[in-house]
Design a protein around this motif. Sequence first.
Motif, short mmCIF file in Angstrom:
data_model
loop_
_atom_site.label_atom_id
_atom_site.label_comp_id
_atom_site.label_asym_id
_atom_site.label_seq_id
_atom_site.Cartn_x
_atom_site.Cartn_y
_atom_site.Cartn_z
N MET A 1 0.83 -1.20 0.00
CA MET A 1 0.00 0.00 0.00
C MET A 1 0.87 1.25 0.00
O MET A 1 1.85 1.32 0.73
CB MET A 1 -0.88 -0.02 1.25
CG MET A 1 -1.88 1.09 1.22
SD MET A 1 -2.86 1.27 2.74
CE MET A 1 -2.85 -0.32 3.49
N GLY A 2 0.56 2.26 -0.85
CA GLY A 2 1.33 3.50 -0.90
C GLY A 2 1.10 4.32 0.36
O GLY A 2 -0.03 4.47 0.78
N GLN A 3 2.19 4.81 0.99
CA GLN A 3 2.05 5.62 2.20
C GLN A 3 2.50 7.04 1.90
O GLN A 3 3.59 7.25 1.38
CB GLN A 3 2.93 5.03 3.31
CG GLN A 3 3.10 5.91 4.53
CD GLN A 3 2.15 5.51 5.66
OE1 GLN A 3 1.88 4.34 5.83
NE2 GLN A 3 1.64 6.49 6.38
N ASP A 4 1.61 8.02 2.17
CA ASP A 4 2.03 9.41 2.00
C ASP A 4 2.69 9.81 3.31
O ASP A 4 2.04 9.89 4.35
CB ASP A 4 0.78 10.28 1.72
CG ASP A 4 1.15 11.66 1.26
OD1 ASP A 4 2.05 12.24 1.89
OD2 ASP A 4 0.55 12.14 0.28
N SER A 5 4.04 10.07 3.30
CA SER A 5 4.78 10.23 4.55
C SER A 5 4.47 11.55 5.27
O SER A 5 4.51 11.62 6.48
CB SER A 5 6.28 10.12 4.27
OG SER A 5 6.59 10.98 3.21
N SER A 6 4.10 12.59 4.48
CA SER A 6 3.85 13.88 5.13
C SER A 6 2.52 13.85 5.87
O SER A 6 1.63 13.06 5.54
CB SER A 6 3.85 14.99 4.09
OG SER A 6 2.90 14.66 3.11
N THR A 7 2.41 14.73 6.88
CA THR A 7 1.14 14.80 7.60
C THR A 7 0.28 15.88 6.97
O THR A 7 0.72 17.01 6.76
CB THR A 7 1.41 15.15 9.08
OG1 THR A 7 2.14 14.08 9.64
CG2 THR A 7 0.13 15.37 9.85
N ILE A 8 -0.96 15.51 6.68
CA ILE A 8 -1.90 16.49 6.11
C ILE A 8 -2.53 17.25 7.28
O ILE A 8 -2.99 16.63 8.24
CB ILE A 8 -3.00 15.77 5.30
CG1 ILE A 8 -2.39 14.94 4.16
CG2 ILE A 8 -4.02 16.75 4.78
CD1 ILE A 8 -3.40 14.04 3.47
N GLU A 9 -2.53 18.57 7.19
CA GLU A 9 -3.11 19.36 8.27
C GLU A 9 -4.64 19.14 8.32
O GLU A 9 -5.18 18.83 9.36
CB GLU A 9 -2.76 20.84 8.05
CG GLU A 9 -3.08 21.76 9.19
CD GLU A 9 -2.43 21.39 10.52
OE1 GLU A 9 -1.34 20.78 10.51
OE2 GLU A 9 -3.03 21.70 11.57
N VAL A 10 -5.28 19.29 7.15
CA VAL A 10 -6.74 19.07 7.11
C VAL A 10 -7.08 18.19 5.90
O VAL A 10 -6.74 18.54 4.77
CB VAL A 10 -7.52 20.40 6.97
CG1 VAL A 10 -9.03 20.15 7.02
CG2 VAL A 10 -7.12 21.41 8.03
N ALA A 11 -7.73 17.08 6.17
CA ALA A 11 -8.24 16.24 5.06
C ALA A 11 -9.74 16.46 4.99
O ALA A 11 -10.45 16.33 5.99
CB ALA A 11 -7.95 14.77 5.33
#
Length: 359
Positions: A1-11
């Motif tokens: 599974m692809g992991q987006d490493s950065s943290t999204i402030e608001v999804a």
Amino acid sequence: MGQDSSTIEVAIIGAGPIGVELGVAFERLGVACVVFDGGQLGETIRRWPPNTHFFSSPERIAVAGIPIPNLDQTKISGEAYLAYLRSVVEQFDLNLRLYEKVERIDRRDEMFELETNALAGRKSYRCRHVVLATGGMAAPRFLGVPGENLPHVRHIAPDPHTYFRTRLLIVGGRNSAVEAALRCWRVGAKVTVCYRRPEFDREIVKPHLFAEVGMLIRQGQIGFLPERTPVEITPRDVVLAPTSNGEPIDRPLLREPADFVLVCSGFVADMSLFEMAGVELRGQRRIPAWNPETMETNVPGLYVAGTAAGGTQQRFEFFIETCHVHVDKIVAAITGRTAGPTGLGDSRRYTIPRENAES
Ligand SMILES: Cc1cc2nc3c(=O)[nH]c(=O)nc-3n(C[C@H](O)[C@H](O)[C@H](O)COP(=O)(O)OP(=O)(O)OC[C@H]3O[C@@H](n4cnc5c(N)ncnc54)[C@H](O)[C@@H]3O)c2cc1C
């Protein structure tokens, strides 16, 4: 599974009018946000019958203070609105992830983990705040009668020409049923409407539709079977039971011949992400619990925006114009700042340039 490493402030989950309006508000404040949608931009409106016009005036459905350009000052079609939404997204270069359905949501260490199903495969994201702007019209409400899945039965009206020179039975008595009856009759279908109540509800059906359908029924141009509800659909006809107060009663059944059947019995919301995240859902309508000052649910950091706030609605309390305010509240709660214009905002109050005013 692809992991987006950065943290999204608001999804933001849901790229309908309110999800987009919220995305623009965060973008204007420089807050990193991502807007996910399991379908295209404005997926709910994409599913409307072709060439359906909004009941709401353009200034009430405009988002983020951006006027809707229309040439004749009338109510606009769903197609025109989709083009408008696209121009809003382009103008602010919103970070949209389309055709990427959010299928799991977990809260861990005061953060959220989202798992999505995208065109390119499954992905996961970490986010600080999540807004569920998932709408209230995920699927048609089924009658639950035998034959409802037959190929000549539909729950969302197609192009009315589909029914030219055919016998069409429409089930329902609200705006969608009445509008479909008028449009299909105008293109030469032999239309009969069956409704479980004795008459259409003046409080619900828009006045211009109410007046017109009433006249055509009185003239015998459109058939009307009041106090009847389908109990079975066959390839040739629909078996109707008499009703009282909208509920079936024990009286002889009627068979109404029909080539096609259009069931306009409303829509239900998909509240599965709310449930998964631990949001309290109240009553049959599964209305999520939220704080009216902030739109935050009982799960800290998880907000609701748009029509999803009403769960599965019976009488529409939440629609676009009553939901712009959600954007202001959520932005204030997350950033402590004021959102830019929402709805048509201040841009409506234009001032006459001084030199013109003085002349
Ligand atoms: C025929 C018809 C006429 C209408 N006329 C009007 C009108 O005149 N005025 C009005 O205000 N409203 C009208 N409505 C209702 C209108 O469609 C809604 O008010 C409007 O779409 C709500 O906007 P929203 O942003 O809250 O949600 P929606 O537009 O429903 O957007 C929700 C989005 O979330 C996405 N989504 C859901 N679950 C997920 C998930 N798990 N992962 C990713 N994405 C997800 C969906 O694909 C969808 O794009 C009408 C509806 C119909 C059927």
